[in-house]
Design an enzyme around this catalytic site. Structure first.
Site, PDB file in Angstrom:
ATOM      1  N   CYS A   1     -22.668 -18.033  12.881  1.00 32.84           N
ATOM      2  CA  CYS A   1     -23.918 -17.768  13.614  1.00 32.84           C
ATOM      3  C   CYS A   1     -24.977 -18.816  13.271  1.00 32.84           C
ATOM      4  O   CYS A   1     -25.463 -18.861  12.132  1.00 32.84           O
ATOM      5  CB  CYS A   1     -24.388 -16.360  13.257  1.00 32.84           C
TER       6      CYS A   1
ATOM      7  N   CYS B   1     -28.280 -17.420  12.046  1.00 33.43           N
ATOM      8  CA  CYS B   1     -28.082 -16.867  10.700  1.00 33.43           C
ATOM      9  C   CYS B   1     -28.175 -17.980   9.660  1.00 33.43           C
ATOM     10  O   CYS B   1     -28.788 -17.809   8.603  1.00 33.43           O
ATOM     11  CB  CYS B   1     -26.714 -16.197  10.578  1.00 33.43           C
TER      12      CYS B   1
END
Length: 137
Positions: free
Chosen positions: A30, A33
């Site tokens: 991600c 993230c």
């Protein structure tokens, strides 16, 4: 305090045994993230009284499902075992500091009273064992 990786087995005890717990639900693949990770880690160093934990949603799929995670990163904050904040999306350092400060400033007597009222209302409107509704008082 540095961030702490937690598993499904550790999640409940982490929330129960600490006054304030932030949880970052993330995954290695991600992009947002990865951008949020260093910010989360840096802010954790400024708040040794708060547990900054991380849950890898790939390794902990059951926990992520039980937590209702549909988008990552998702940040959750617990205070005195009560979920008081949950939001998907990466935050910048200032926004994360605002969340931490807001969680610390909560009037937990008021929060616990609200939770108790909500639980009582839910119990009062729940069907009885025979399927009938309990009439409102």
């Amino acid at each position: 305090m540095a961030t702490v990786d937690i598993t499904g087995e550790q999640f409940a005890s982490t929330v129960e045994d600490n006054d304030i717990v932030l949880v970052d639900f993330w995954a290695e693949w991600c992009g947002p993230c990865k951008q949020f990770g260093p910010t989360y880690s840096a802010v954790s160093e400024k708040h040794p009284d708060v547990v900054f934990s991380k849950v890898d949603t790939e390794a902990e799929q059951q926990l992520a499902a039980e937590a209702g995670i549909t988008s990552i990163p998702t940040l959750m904050a617990f205070r005195e075992k009560v979920l008081v904040f949950s939001q998907p999306g990466a935050l910048n350092a200032q926004q994360l500091e605002q969340v931490v400060d807001a969680v610390k400033a909560l009037d937990m007597e008021e929060v616990h009273a609200h939770v108790a009222r909500s639980q009582a209302e839910a119990a009062a409107s729940a069907p009885k064992q025979d399927g009938t509704q309990i009439p409102d008082a």
